[in-house]
Write an enzyme that holds these catalytic residues in place. Structure first.
Site, PDB file in Angstrom:
ATOM      1  N   ARG A  60       4.493  -2.372   9.518  1.00 48.01           N
ATOM      2  CA  ARG A  60       4.741  -3.462   8.573  1.00 48.01           C
ATOM      3  C   ARG A  60       6.244  -3.524   8.361  1.00 48.01           C
ATOM      4  O   ARG A  60       6.925  -2.482   8.360  1.00 48.01           O
ATOM      5  CB  ARG A  60       4.013  -3.238   7.241  1.00 48.01           C
ATOM      6  N   HIS A  68       3.902 -11.997  -1.642  1.00 48.78           N
ATOM      7  CA  HIS A  68       3.474 -12.166  -3.031  1.00 48.78           C
ATOM      8  C   HIS A  68       4.722 -12.357  -3.876  1.00 48.78           C
ATOM      9  O   HIS A  68       5.828 -12.003  -3.457  1.00 48.78           O
ATOM     10  CB  HIS A  68       2.670 -10.944  -3.498  1.00 48.78           C
ATOM     11  N   ASP A  76      -3.340  16.777 -23.521  1.00 49.28           N
ATOM     12  CA  ASP A  76      -2.340  16.218 -24.439  1.00 49.28           C
ATOM     13  C   ASP A  76      -1.105  15.694 -23.698  1.00 49.28           C
ATOM     14  O   ASP A  76      -0.034  15.578 -24.288  1.00 49.28           O
ATOM     15  CB  ASP A  76      -1.949  17.244 -25.506  1.00 49.28           C
ATOM     16  N   ASP A 118      10.587  -4.059  -3.356  1.00 46.66           N
ATOM     17  CA  ASP A 118       9.385  -3.767  -2.561  1.00 46.66           C
ATOM     18  C   ASP A 118       9.753  -3.898  -1.087  1.00 46.66           C
ATOM     19  O   ASP A 118       9.803  -5.002  -0.552  1.00 46.66           O
ATOM     20  CB  ASP A 118       8.290  -4.771  -2.966  1.00 46.66           C
ATOM     21  N   ASP A 124       6.586   2.242   2.665  1.00 49.38           N
ATOM     22  CA  ASP A 124       6.593   1.069   1.770  1.00 49.38           C
ATOM     23  C   ASP A 124       6.960   1.615   0.395  1.00 49.38           C
ATOM     24  O   ASP A 124       6.130   2.248  -0.263  1.00 49.38           O
ATOM     25  CB  ASP A 124       5.200   0.428   1.783  1.00 49.38           C
ATOM     26  N   HIS A 127       3.540  -6.958  -7.905  1.00 50.80           N
ATOM     27  CA  HIS A 127       2.776  -8.176  -7.595  1.00 50.80           C
ATOM     28  C   HIS A 127       2.936  -9.034  -8.843  1.00 50.80           C
ATOM     29  O   HIS A 127       2.140  -8.954  -9.779  1.00 50.80           O
ATOM     30  CB  HIS A 127       1.305  -7.855  -7.308  1.00 50.80           C
ATOM     31  N   GLU A 177       8.794  -5.350   5.599  1.00 51.50           N
ATOM     32  CA  GLU A 177       8.735  -6.094   4.336  1.00 51.50           C
ATOM     33  C   GLU A 177      10.124  -6.256   3.746  1.00 51.50           C
ATOM     34  O   GLU A 177      10.840  -5.272   3.536  1.00 51.50           O
ATOM     35  CB  GLU A 177       7.840  -5.359   3.329  1.00 51.50           C
ATOM     36  N   HIS A 179      -3.368   1.108   1.778  1.00 50.57           N
ATOM     37  CA  HIS A 179      -2.928   1.660   0.489  1.00 50.57           C
ATOM     38  C   HIS A 179      -2.777   3.179   0.538  1.00 50.57           C
ATOM     39  O   HIS A 179      -3.008   3.872  -0.459  1.00 50.57           O
ATOM     40  CB  HIS A 179      -3.895   1.255  -0.627  1.00 50.57           C
ATOM     41  N   TYR A 214      -1.922  -3.556  12.489  1.00 57.15           N
ATOM     42  CA  TYR A 214      -2.546  -2.238  12.307  1.00 57.15           C
ATOM     43  C   TYR A 214      -3.640  -2.108  13.362  1.00 57.15           C
ATOM     44  O   TYR A 214      -4.580  -2.906  13.373  1.00 57.15           O
ATOM     45  CB  TYR A 214      -3.134  -2.130  10.891  1.00 57.15           C
ATOM     46  N   HIS A 239      -3.951  -8.766   5.773  1.00 56.43           N
ATOM     47  CA  HIS A 239      -3.423  -9.070   4.442  1.00 56.43           C
ATOM     48  C   HIS A 239      -2.550 -10.318   4.486  1.00 56.43           C
ATOM     49  O   HIS A 239      -2.235 -10.830   5.556  1.00 56.43           O
ATOM     50  CB  HIS A 239      -2.678  -7.869   3.844  1.00 56.43           C
ATOM     51  N   GLU A 245       6.144  -9.939   4.365  1.00 60.30           N
ATOM     52  CA  GLU A 245       5.712  -8.636   4.846  1.00 60.30           C
ATOM     53  C   GLU A 245       4.573  -8.670   5.860  1.00 60.30           C
ATOM     54  O   GLU A 245       3.472  -8.196   5.586  1.00 60.30           O
ATOM     55  CB  GLU A 245       5.324  -7.749   3.666  1.00 60.30           C
TER      56      GLU A 245
HETATM   57  N1  GLY Z   1       3.908  -2.255  -1.999  1.00 62.18           N
HETATM   58  C1  GLY Z   1       2.911  -3.169  -2.319  1.00 62.18           C
HETATM   59  C2  GLY Z   1       3.010  -4.368  -1.494  1.00 62.18           C
HETATM   60  O1  GLY Z   1       3.708  -4.398  -0.521  1.00 62.18           O
HETATM   61  O2  GLY Z   1       2.450  -5.369  -1.811  1.00 62.18           O
HETATM   62 MN    MN Z   2       5.380  -3.102  -0.279  1.00 59.77          MN
HETATM   63 MN    MN Z   3       4.731  -6.204  -1.115  1.00 56.97          MN
END
Ligand code: GLY
Ligand code: MN
Ligand code: MN
Length: 462
Positions: free
Chosen positions: A431, A360, A38, A273, A262, A367, A433, A245, A414, A356, A410
């Site tokens: 990374r 975005h 619940d 982000d 991140d 996103h 970003e 991820h 890796y 990647h 970003e």
């Molecule tokens: N945190 C998700 C991305 O960087 O796209």
């Molecule tokens: Mn991010």
């Molecule tokens: Mn991002």
């Protein structure tokens, strides 16, 4: 009408113009989601719904007709439910509070929809976003069709509401830009706090786990009024940074390792982000610094390529160029095997270390919505074979950047242990970003309250 309501009213008016005088738009907010038994997940409104109403309660629908009238269906006042679950605005107070034309109880939705749909030419609703929405609308339409012999008229077109709203949301107005700047400032403060705490805890001989750092982020978000993280924070110590991820878990943060964080807060419906990668103890090792500065140089190239008139893919292409050359220079790639920089790009030889895209759209959703292809050139399709997979790819011209678009920049590297990969780089994941508002002449980085250079990060953590 107050200033916020004027904003939502302007958006609804723009939508009404788009759907035409005889159109009708129907939009539910997000469903509540059960977590277990619940207990529900914390409710988060639907972004499109909020964009047009500013209303954050669950169980609500908006109906906007082409003549500019807005009707809300919402939870009725109910003292007992409000004692348990909290305040409800209710249909009586909603028109004045939200600056809309009419409001009714959600219980009246099925009964009132046929009259709202009667005589419209097109019904607009978000395609493929809400489960069972289509069948709900089908039910109303078939009810209406059953009454055509009594003079009712059924819409003969169904259109995707996302296609209109995505374009509207892609350009952020000054109000949205301001909220996003504030969201970024909070997130940047959270990154600063977390970096400093990490080094301080290690210096004090305390055990540091990823969840300790996650807790610092959350503390700072909430201290400054953010409602929640905009997405699950990634706090990745050492080799965990090579899992794109990864979530903040229980990994031990070791002296001498890098930490990739991140994380960004959501503030008043807008996401931030930000990613920073820093040495847990506050000092980069030689190999860490080498790769970090390469990623940073690639980000600088991407930033320089982000301006009105450029294509969405330009920052990515600029990043890849710098990374590809850098991978050859530092020995991640062997030029005797892969050739020169043009070959690395052409054959996507960089892909094992950079898999990647460089950014975005960012907005209400991390996103965010918005087409990545240029609408005015949609028919210009070219085909090519992907260098790695051999798949046939259809290329359409990428979106032309315009002032007010907001995107992330970003790049990363890796390095998983593998034969032929210099050992000094094994298990390093980096990374960087930042979030950028496109301007006429370039872009405004709104996430730089957290430093990014090696010297500034080391100074901050000292
Ligand atoms: N945190 C998700 C991305 O960087 O796209
Ligand atoms: Mn991010
Ligand atoms: Mn991002």
């Amino acid at each position: 009408m107050n200033a916020a309501n004027t904003l939502y009213a302007q958006r609804r008016a723009a939508l009404a113009r788009h759907i035409g005088p005889n159109g009708i738009a129907i939009l539910p907010t997000a469903p509540e989601q059960q977590r277990n038994r619940d207990s529900d997940f914390l409710f988060r409104h639907d972004s499109y719904f909020y964009y047009l109403s500013g209303f954050t309660e669950p169980k609500a629908w908006l109906v906007i007709t082409g003549d500019g009238k807005t009707t809300l269906f919402c939870q009725p006042k109910d003292l007992e439910r409000e004692i348990w679950d909290g305040y409800r605005l209710g249909p009586d107070a909603a028109p004045e509070a939200l600056g809309i034309d009419a409001a009714f109880s959600l219980a009246d939705l099925d009964q009132r929809m046929p009259a709202l749909l009667d005589g419209r030419d097109a019904v607009w609703y978000p395609f493929a976003t809400h489960s069972r929405l289509e069948s709900r609308i089908d039910g109303w339409l078939s009810g209406l069709r059953a009454k055509v012999r009594y003079g009712m008229l059924c819409p003969d077109q169904q259109r995707d509401l996302c296609s209109v709203l995505d374009e509207m949301r892609l350009i952020k107005d000054t109000h949205e830009q301001d909220v996003m700047r504030r969201a970024c400032a909070i997130s940047a403060g959270a990154h600063v706090r977390t970096m400093q705490r990490c080094a301080a805890m290690l210096r004090a001989g305390q055990e540091v786990r990823e969840y300790h750092l996650d807790a610092e982020l959350l503390h700072e978000f909430r201290q400054h009024g953010s409602q929640y993280p905009a997405y699950s924070s990634i706090v990745a110590a050492g080799a965990n940074a090579c899992v794109l991820h990864y979530r903040a878990d229980a990994g031990r943060v070791q002296n001498g390792e890098l930490v990739l964080i991140d994380a960004g807060c959501e503030l008043d419906g807008y996401a931030s982000d930000i990613t920073r990668t820093f040495p847990a103890n506050g000092v980069f090792s030689g190999p860490q610094k080498t790769l970090y500065e390469l990623v940073l140089a690639s980000q600088e190239a991407a930033i320089a390529a982000t301006k009105a008139g450029a294509r969405f893919t330009d920052p990515h292409d600029a990043t890849v160029k710098v990374l590809a050359q850098g991978m050859l220079d530092v020995g991640l790639l062997d030029k005797n095997k892969v050739g020169g920089v043009d070959d690395v790009i052409e054959k996507r030889a960089y892909f094992p270390f950079y898999m990647h895209r460089t950014g975005h759209w960012l907005g209400m959703d991390v996103h965010d919505c918005g087409a990545y292809t240029e609408p005015s050139e949609i028919g210009q399709v070219s085909e090519r074979c992907d260098a790695l997979t051999g798949d046939l790819i259809k290329d359409r011209p990428a979106r032309i950047l315009r002032p007010g678009m907001v995107l992330t920049i970003e790049p990363g590297i890796y390095v998983r242990p593998a034969a032929g990969v210099p050992e000094q780089f094994h298990n390093i994941g980096i990374r960087i970003e930042d979030d950028a508002i496109v301007t006429e002449s370039g872009c405004e980085l709104i996430s730089r309250d957290v430093p990014v250079s090696v010297a500034e990060i080391e100074a901050l953590m000292r």
